[in-house]
Write a protein that holds these residues in place. Structure first.
Motif, PDB file in Angstrom:
ATOM      1  N   PRO A  15     -13.374  -6.292   7.302  1.00 48.11           N
ATOM      2  CA  PRO A  15     -12.807  -5.640   6.123  1.00 48.11           C
ATOM      3  C   PRO A  15     -13.793  -5.665   4.958  1.00 48.11           C
ATOM      4  O   PRO A  15     -14.609  -6.585   4.855  1.00 48.11           O
ATOM      5  N   PRO A  16     -13.738  -4.689   4.069  1.00 49.25           N
ATOM      6  CA  PRO A  16     -14.546  -4.767   2.844  1.00 49.25           C
ATOM      7  C   PRO A  16     -13.999  -5.872   1.950  1.00 49.25           C
ATOM      8  O   PRO A  16     -12.837  -6.283   2.090  1.00 49.25           O
ATOM      9  N   ASP A  17     -14.818  -6.351   1.038  1.00 45.84           N
ATOM     10  CA  ASP A  17     -14.363  -7.402   0.117  1.00 45.84           C
ATOM     11  C   ASP A  17     -13.374  -6.849  -0.903  1.00 45.84           C
ATOM     12  O   ASP A  17     -12.417  -7.524  -1.293  1.00 45.84           O
ATOM     13  N   VAL A  18     -13.629  -5.627  -1.339  1.00 41.72           N
ATOM     14  CA  VAL A  18     -12.788  -4.980  -2.352  1.00 41.72           C
ATOM     15  C   VAL A  18     -12.560  -3.538  -1.925  1.00 41.72           C
ATOM     16  O   VAL A  18     -13.450  -2.901  -1.356  1.00 41.72           O
ATOM     17  N   ALA A  19     -11.352  -3.036  -2.175  1.00 44.66           N
ATOM     18  CA  ALA A  19     -11.046  -1.638  -1.886  1.00 44.66           C
ATOM     19  C   ALA A  19     -10.464  -0.976  -3.125  1.00 44.66           C
ATOM     20  O   ALA A  19      -9.712  -1.607  -3.881  1.00 44.66           O
ATOM     21  N   MET A  20     -10.823   0.287  -3.337  1.00 43.89           N
ATOM     22  CA  MET A  20     -10.260   1.065  -4.438  1.00 43.89           C
ATOM     23  C   MET A  20      -9.095   1.867  -3.875  1.00 43.89           C
ATOM     24  O   MET A  20      -9.286   2.802  -3.083  1.00 43.89           O
ATOM     25  N   LEU A  21      -7.872   1.481  -4.267  1.00 48.20           N
ATOM     26  CA  LEU A  21      -6.669   2.085  -3.692  1.00 48.20           C
ATOM     27  C   LEU A  21      -6.067   3.113  -4.643  1.00 48.20           C
ATOM     28  O   LEU A  21      -5.815   2.817  -5.810  1.00 48.20           O
ATOM     29  N   PRO A  22      -5.810   4.323  -4.134  1.00 49.22           N
ATOM     30  CA  PRO A  22      -5.362   5.411  -5.001  1.00 49.22           C
ATOM     31  C   PRO A  22      -3.855   5.534  -5.169  1.00 49.22           C
ATOM     32  O   PRO A  22      -3.401   6.436  -5.845  1.00 49.22           O
ATOM     33  N   GLN A  23      -3.057   4.701  -4.537  1.00 51.17           N
ATOM     34  CA  GLN A  23      -1.612   4.756  -4.713  1.00 51.17           C
ATOM     35  C   GLN A  23      -1.045   3.367  -4.933  1.00 51.17           C
ATOM     36  O   GLN A  23      -1.426   2.417  -4.245  1.00 51.17           O
ATOM     37  N   PRO A  24      -0.096   3.210  -5.875  1.00 48.76           N
ATOM     38  CA  PRO A  24       0.583   1.924  -6.008  1.00 48.76           C
ATOM     39  C   PRO A  24       1.315   1.554  -4.735  1.00 48.76           C
ATOM     40  O   PRO A  24       1.437   0.371  -4.391  1.00 48.76           O
ATOM     41  N   GLY A  25       1.786   2.575  -4.000  1.00 51.69           N
ATOM     42  CA  GLY A  25       2.418   2.293  -2.711  1.00 51.69           C
ATOM     43  C   GLY A  25       1.436   1.665  -1.744  1.00 51.69           C
ATOM     44  O   GLY A  25       1.813   0.823  -0.916  1.00 51.69           O
ATOM     45  N   ALA A  26       0.165   2.055  -1.831  1.00 51.92           N
ATOM     46  CA  ALA A  26      -0.857   1.485  -0.956  1.00 51.92           C
ATOM     47  C   ALA A  26      -1.133   0.026  -1.318  1.00 51.92           C
ATOM     48  O   ALA A  26      -1.395  -0.804  -0.444  1.00 51.92           O
ATOM     49  N   ILE A  27      -1.081  -0.282  -2.618  1.00 50.52           N
ATOM     50  CA  ILE A  27      -1.247  -1.685  -3.033  1.00 50.52           C
ATOM     51  C   ILE A  27      -0.130  -2.537  -2.430  1.00 50.52           C
ATOM     52  O   ILE A  27      -0.372  -3.611  -1.876  1.00 50.52           O
ATOM     53  N   LYS A  28       1.102  -2.046  -2.532  1.00 47.55           N
ATOM     54  CA  LYS A  28       2.240  -2.800  -1.982  1.00 47.55           C
ATOM     55  C   LYS A  28       2.096  -2.974  -0.475  1.00 47.55           C
ATOM     56  O   LYS A  28       2.362  -4.053   0.068  1.00 47.55           O
ATOM     57  N   GLN A  29       1.639  -1.905   0.205  1.00 41.35           N
ATOM     58  CA  GLN A  29       1.436  -2.024   1.642  1.00 41.35           C
ATOM     59  C   GLN A  29       0.391  -3.090   1.964  1.00 41.35           C
ATOM     60  O   GLN A  29       0.561  -3.877   2.896  1.00 41.35           O
TER      61      GLN A  29
END
Length: 463
Positions: free
Chosen positions: A119-133
């Motif tokens: 996995p990458p150390d950090v990911a840029m997530l474009p949806q708050p739903g993706a953060i929750k997932q």
């Protein structure tokens, strides 16, 4: 966040009180003026000593010999500009950062990386739903004390809150975007005798004037389904109002509700109008967002289209043409469909997947005004960081957009599709993206679109 290139800026923020909407819309209604800025970075330089230097706002640790990776779906100019931010982090800490190009939907991409043990150390997530997932799957790690402190100093409570899950802070919303803008070819408007519209009816009249002058009115990037959800959300928020918007976003009312019918019927006044969309529906469905922008500003006063809807980040794509923002390419706020014009913003959040000193330091850096200022100077970028000096933005319209975003404070709402489960609101070829693409192809079938939207939403939300 769907931003420039592949434009993954999807945290669409809906400011809903009339005061905030009027403030932002008023700022955005100002004429665009090109303000050149050739500064390509921030030379203020703590090289990782762990103490603040003059002109440096954030303390970062020494990370000599450390390496980490950051995944995002950004490509082209946007990726290039973000890499300058990462380069400055390397200079200040001694760490080595690798950018990992991701595919959409990023949650699936991350899942494959995690399954493969890389996995990458950090990911840029474009949806708050993706953060929750990511949190629910046990992938995301909470921000540490330093990153949380930096976030608290530089962000409103609202922007902090959207990065929280279960009361814990997981996301740093590094990037935002105003997505209630319609860009237009100034020469086309001049030839057509058209003025900037303020209402939906005026927009239809303007489009007819452009059409009568011999230019197709609209360019639509229908190959990217998220652009179509943005069209819908602007119309729906303005027409149905914030209360209905909240209910639909949470699936507390069904997509078969009359308010959805009204919004789709309104969209069909443009999408279903013969020769109002460049290339027709089939052409639009083969046009990705970047091309939808550039084709409105190439060809002088005879481009493929006179207008294109989308956010401030379209400036990056306009910059790829010979058109100059403020003279050749101008902009007006998305017109009011109901009583109040919609004001929409978006963003991408940095989320830590591998908890380490280096990853926490990078999250701290991305929460700082120092990091935001570097990319702000390069254009096509908007920061929700309230500590950034808006004078760093490269032109007047970008500065006004930034000022309006910060002035709105906590008075905002997120993009409906980004609040939804990703299977419904954030996956190419599925759910809302696919149904709106089908609706663009056949705008007469409002009832069919509503039924499909409701069936997919019910399945994604669990009933």
């Amino acid at each position: 966040m769907r931003t420039s290139s592949t434009i993954r800026t999807r945290v669409t923020v809906k400011r809903t009180t009339r005061a905030a909407a009027a403030l932002a819309a008023g700022a955005l209604a100002l004429s665009l003026t090109a303000c050149g800025d050739d500064d390509k970075g921030d030379d203020s330089g703590d090289k990782g000593g762990g103490t603040k230097q003059p002109g440096v706002s954030v303390t970062l640790p020494k990370l000599d010999g450390e390496s980490l990776s950051v995944a995002a779906v950004w490509t082209g100019t946007e990726q290039k500009n973000f890499k300058q931010v990462l380069t400055e982090f390397e200079k200040r800490t001694g760490a080595k950062v690798t950018f990992v190009p991701a595919q959409d939907p990023i949650i699936n991409f991350l899942g494959s990386k995690i399954a493969g043990g890389a996995p990458p150390d950090v990911a840029m997530l474009p949806q708050p739903g993706a953060i929750k997932q990511a949190v629910d799957k046990g992938w995301a790690k909470p921000l540490g004390a330093e990153a949380t402190k930096e976030l608290g100093e530089n962000y409103s409570q609202g922007w902090q809150g959207i990065g929280k899950v279960g009361g814990k802070q997981y996301g740093v919303y590094y990037k935002a975007a105003n997505k209630s803008l319609i860009w237009y070819n100034a020469r086309v408007f001049e030839n057509a005798g058209a003025a900037e519209p303020k209402t939906w009816d005026e927009l239809l009249n303007t489009a007819q004037m452009v059409y009568d002058s011999g230019v197709t009115p609209f360019s639509v990037g229908g190959a990217d389904g998220w652009t179509l959800t943005d069209w819908f959300e602007n119309v729906y928020l303005s027409q149905a109002g914030p209360e209905k918007y909240d209910q639909l976003a949470q699936h507390k009312i069904k997509w078969t509700d009359p308010s959805v019918k009204e919004a789709l019927t309104t969209l069909a006044e443009i999408w279903g109008k013969k020769d109002f969309v460049a290339g027709g529906a089939s052409g639009a469905l083969q046009t990705e967002f970047p091309a939808s922008v550039t084709q409105a500003f190439t060809g002088g006063d005879q481009p493929k289209a006179g207008m294109v809807y989308e956010g401030d980040f379209a400036q990056v794509n306009i910059g790829e043409t010979k058109a100059k923002v403020g003279t050749d390419a101008k902009v007006f706020p998305f017109p009011a469909v109901g009583d109040t014009a919609p004001v929409v913003s978006g963003g991408d959040a940095a989320v830590i997947l591998k908890d380490s000193k280096a990853a926490q330091a990078l999250a701290t850096w991305l929460a700082s005004p120092d990091a935001a200022a570097i990319q702000a100077k390069l254009g096509g970028f908007l920061s929700p960081n309230k500590s950034i000096d808006s004078s760093v933005y490269p032109n007047e319209v970008q500065k006004k957009i930034a000022d309006a975003l910060i002035a709105a404070g906590d008075d905002f709402r997120f993009d409906m599709s980004d609040q939804a489960p990703q299977a419904f609101g954030g996956t190419p070829g599925k759910g809302e993206w696919k149904t709106l693409q089908d609706f663009l192809k056949n705008p007469k079938d409002v009832a069919g679109a509503q039924a499909k939207l409701e069936a997919d939403a019910a399945a994604a939300y669990g009933g």
